[in-house]
Scaffold this active site. Structure first.
Site, PDB file in Angstrom:
ATOM      1  N   GLU A 234     -31.503 -14.367 -34.357  1.00  0.00           N
ATOM      2  CA  GLU A 234     -30.943 -15.389 -35.255  1.00  0.00           C
ATOM      3  C   GLU A 234     -31.391 -16.811 -34.878  1.00  0.00           C
ATOM      4  O   GLU A 234     -31.873 -17.549 -35.746  1.00  0.00           O
ATOM      5  CB  GLU A 234     -29.419 -15.264 -35.298  1.00  0.00           C
ATOM      6  CG  GLU A 234     -29.014 -14.040 -36.116  1.00  0.00           C
ATOM      7  CD  GLU A 234     -27.625 -13.519 -35.826  1.00  0.00           C
ATOM      8  OE1 GLU A 234     -26.858 -14.193 -35.110  1.00  0.00           O
ATOM      9  OE2 GLU A 234     -27.301 -12.420 -36.309  1.00  0.00           O
TER      10      GLU A 234
ATOM     11  N   ASP B  57     -29.636 -12.187 -43.247  1.00  0.00           N
ATOM     12  CA  ASP B  57     -28.796 -12.521 -42.098  1.00  0.00           C
ATOM     13  C   ASP B  57     -27.558 -11.637 -42.231  1.00  0.00           C
ATOM     14  O   ASP B  57     -26.679 -11.902 -43.049  1.00  0.00           O
ATOM     15  CB  ASP B  57     -28.439 -14.018 -42.165  1.00  0.00           C
ATOM     16  CG  ASP B  57     -27.366 -14.410 -41.142  1.00  0.00           C
ATOM     17  OD1 ASP B  57     -27.019 -13.568 -40.292  1.00  0.00           O
ATOM     18  OD2 ASP B  57     -26.890 -15.559 -41.202  1.00  0.00           O
TER      19      ASP B  57
ATOM     20  N   ASP C 262     -26.071 -21.409 -31.607  1.00  0.00           N
ATOM     21  CA  ASP C 262     -25.676 -20.533 -32.719  1.00  0.00           C
ATOM     22  C   ASP C 262     -24.318 -19.878 -32.410  1.00  0.00           C
ATOM     23  O   ASP C 262     -24.235 -18.928 -31.632  1.00  0.00           O
ATOM     24  CB  ASP C 262     -26.777 -19.466 -32.902  1.00  0.00           C
ATOM     25  CG  ASP C 262     -26.471 -18.513 -34.042  1.00  0.00           C
ATOM     26  OD1 ASP C 262     -25.397 -18.615 -34.649  1.00  0.00           O
ATOM     27  OD2 ASP C 262     -27.323 -17.644 -34.313  1.00  0.00           O
TER      28      ASP C 262
ATOM     29  N   LYS D   7     -19.889  -5.785 -37.135  1.00  0.00           N
ATOM     30  CA  LYS D   7     -21.020  -6.102 -36.245  1.00  0.00           C
ATOM     31  C   LYS D   7     -20.583  -6.169 -34.772  1.00  0.00           C
ATOM     32  O   LYS D   7     -21.394  -5.991 -33.876  1.00  0.00           O
ATOM     33  CB  LYS D   7     -21.620  -7.433 -36.701  1.00  0.00           C
ATOM     34  CG  LYS D   7     -22.893  -7.839 -36.027  1.00  0.00           C
ATOM     35  CD  LYS D   7     -23.448  -9.067 -36.734  1.00  0.00           C
ATOM     36  CE  LYS D   7     -24.528  -9.740 -35.945  1.00  0.00           C
ATOM     37  NZ  LYS D   7     -24.986 -10.969 -36.632  1.00  0.00           N
TER      38      LYS D   7
END
Ligand code: AMP
Length: 603
Positions: A169, A8, A191, A70
């Site tokens: 994810e 992850d 999420d 990211k």
């Protein structure tokens, strides 16, 4: 085949897991942590740190500490304007207009920095498993575009990993649910991480899951919540001292740090204090900032951000043609889902208790490891049919966007389009590929363009070129074309300015691997110096304690050994020399210890 690890790669933290038989397990890093901060720090002398050590240096060296990378991956610099306020390092225009980070005069791309985090996770896995690891599953937000997915895959390649699959994810979290529960249910995965938000609605029929709809926002996460608190603190400072310190890097880093701490505290406490002594100074002296923040005020400040997540949930439900009460389970993923107000809003929307049995930091990596286990054939087959979260299409007349593959289509999928020429004897056609939901081309993300050349000359409209768009199980797009008249076919590379060529990737991978080897060698050398120091100290103790009992030749030998040992530690490091000195010192120490053991000790 070696073991496949699940990673992850988060905005704030990253986690790596593997399958131990049928059981997914988290791998601890060198510092003993289950999560590794996705932070890379550079020292002025070219040293590089990843994870906790890098995070700790952010306060003293903000320009050279890269976090939240990211948020920039797979983006051109003009697309990343909103992210600039959230970071404290120099973001510049890199190659071909993509984002670059200027550290000590060298410009790094987001995949290069992400690769450094991946390298650390790879090494942790190798140390833990005691074997070389070359294959990985990496997760990305469901709403990541093709460019962002490709850039993530590039990061894996640079880190020396063969990325077998990119998975979403929330889908990974659903896999963890399927692996553990083995029951049929409709689940919503909410999420909310450090940089992105995703919601996925998944129908699970025992060991087959199907993502019914997914929605999200790639620029909405804990970073933005911290940003809201920073803005408030800046304003408070301005009100008290009449100074705008938004451009002061060190002060800003301290504010960011304090904002995140305040946010974390407010997840358990109803009020928190922010104390920032000596935040700035001017001729009249140092300026401090001290404020208290109540949870109620904090919730009010961040409400607009939270509302955005709820709107995405409502859209996902509408896409899936389901009502909130149709959900059997609501699973919370990502660190920001720990905020009490978030839980309250999600509970209110779905009108049911939340499933909090999964660790929101770890469940995504667990799911990625399970996917790895499925590919290895180690894990009983669980199948999860995922969807593409954004539509893919091409630019057509009038600068409009024609969708070829609609969002929420199950992947892998493909679509064929016939193209022709618009003028007589036209030999080539240029196609602009886009991703998004806007009606106009400019409202979508440009994935790049490609040119189809070598079309057989003929009157306009006569050539028939079949273009195939294929989205694989990782959500990655490839395009192939065939001239139906000549039968010539070709695989087309989309000229995306943000992706690397094969040779560039190889070069970066070699550079990363050389750097890692050098760091390992340097680490070994440090260990060796430490060992030499320990023997020298033991010899010095011997000299102190046994001096009165030593014969002349023993005294000379001992003094010589201490002197030579100390000299070797002060000189510039030469591995061979140090190794020689080390083994000689150990011999001297061993011999003298045997001889002097029975003689009295004098203090
Ligand atoms: P992730 O990307 O899942 O690692 O989530 C990281 C984000 O979650 C960061 O913005 C953290 O500040 C935030 N976070 C972690 N724990 C908490 C908490 N207890 N309360 C509020 N935010 C949190």
């Amino acid at each position: 085949m070696g073991r496949i690890i699940g990673i992850d790669l988060g905005t704030t933290n990253s986690v790596v897991a593997y399958m131990d038989g049928n059981e997914p397990r988290i791998i601890v890093n060198e510092e003993g942590g289950r999560v590794t901060p996705s932070v890379v720090g550079f020292s002025k002398t070219g040293e590089r740190f990843v994870g906790d050590v890098a995070k700790r240096q952010a306060l003293i060296n903000p320009d050279c500490t890269l976090h939240s990378v990211k948020r920039f991956i797979g983006k051109r610099s003009k697309e990343a304007k909103d992210e600039l306020a959230l970071v404290n390092y120099k973001v510049v225009e890199g190659r071909n207009g993509e984002v670059g980070f200027d550290v000590n005069g060298r410009v790094y791309s987001p995949p290069e920095i992400s690769a450094m985090v991946l390298q650390k996770l790879k090494k942790s896995a190798e140390d833990f498993l005691g074997e070389t690891v070359t294959e990985a599953i990496i997760t990305v937000p469901a709403h990541f575009t093709d460019r962002q997915r490709q850039a993530t895959k590039d990061a894996g390649t640079i880190a020396g990993l063969d990325v077998l699959r990119i998975i979403n994810e929330p889908t990974a979290a659903a896999l963890a649910f399927m692996h553990e529960r083995k029951k049929s249910a409709t689940i919503a995965v909410y999420d909310f991480g450090g940089g992105t938000f995703d919601i996925s609605i998944v129908r699970v029929d025992r060991d087959v899951g199907e993502v019914r709809a997914t929605r999200g926002d790639n620029s909405l996460g804990g970073n933005d919540i911290d940003g809201v608190i920073v803005e408030w603190l800046l304003q408070e400072f301005m009100n008290e001292h009449g100074m705008d310190i938004s451009g002061e890097r060190v002060a800003r880093q301290r504010l960011l740090d304090a904002a995140e701490r305040a946010k974390l505290e407010l997840s358990s406490a109803l009020e928190t204090e922010v104390h920032l002594p000596f935040l700035m100074a001017d001729q009249s002296g140092p300026k401090h900032l001290s404020r208290s923040l109540k949870r109620a005020r904090f919730e009010q400040m961040i409400q607009p951000l939270l509302d955005r997540t709820i709107r995405e949930c409502e859209k996902a439900l509408a896409d899936a043609r389901l009502r909130p009460e149709d959900m059997d389970e609501v699973i919370l993923v990502g660190g920001s889902s720990r905020i009490p107000r978030v839980k309250e809003m999600v509970r209110d929307l779905f009108r049911r208790p939340l499933n909090q049995s999964y660790n929101p930091d770890e469940v995504v990596a667990i799911g990625a490891a399970i996917q790895g286990g499925v590919l290895e054939g180690e894990v009983r087959s669980v199948t999860l049919l995922d969807v593409t979260s954004l539509s893919i299409g091409i630019e057509v007349e009038g600068r409009r966007f024609a969708k070829l593959i609609q969002r929420n289509t199950v992947i892998p999928t493909q679509c064929t389009r016939m193209l022709s020429t618009v003028i007589d004897n036209q030999r080539s056609v240029k196609i602009h590929v886009l991703q998004g939901e806007g009606a106009l081309a400019a409202e979508n993300v440009s994935l790049g363009d490609f040119e189809l050349s070598g079309i057989e000359p003929g009157p306009r409209g006569a050539p028939r070129v079949e273009v195939k768009f294929f989205i694989d199980a990782s959500g990655l797009l490839s395009v192939s074309a065939k001239d139906l008249r000549s039968g010539a076919s070709s695989n087309i590379t989309i000229n995306s300015p943000t992706s690397f060529s094969k040779s560039e990737l190889e070069e970066l991978r070699d550079e990363a691997s050389t750097f890692e080897k050098k760091q390992l060698e340097q680490g070994d050398l440090k260990d060796l110096r430490h060992q030499v120091e320990k023997v020298v100290m033991a010899l010095e103790a011997m000299l102190r304690e046994k001096r009165a009992t030593l014969a002349r030749n023993e005294l000379t030998e001992l003094e010589h050994a201490v002197k030579r040992g100390r000299m070797s530690l002060t000189k510039a490091a030469d591995r061979t020399n140090l190794e020689e000195v080390y083994s000689w010192l150990r011999r001297v120490h061993g011999n003298l210890k045997d001889k002097l053991g029975s003689r009295p000790t004098v203090h």
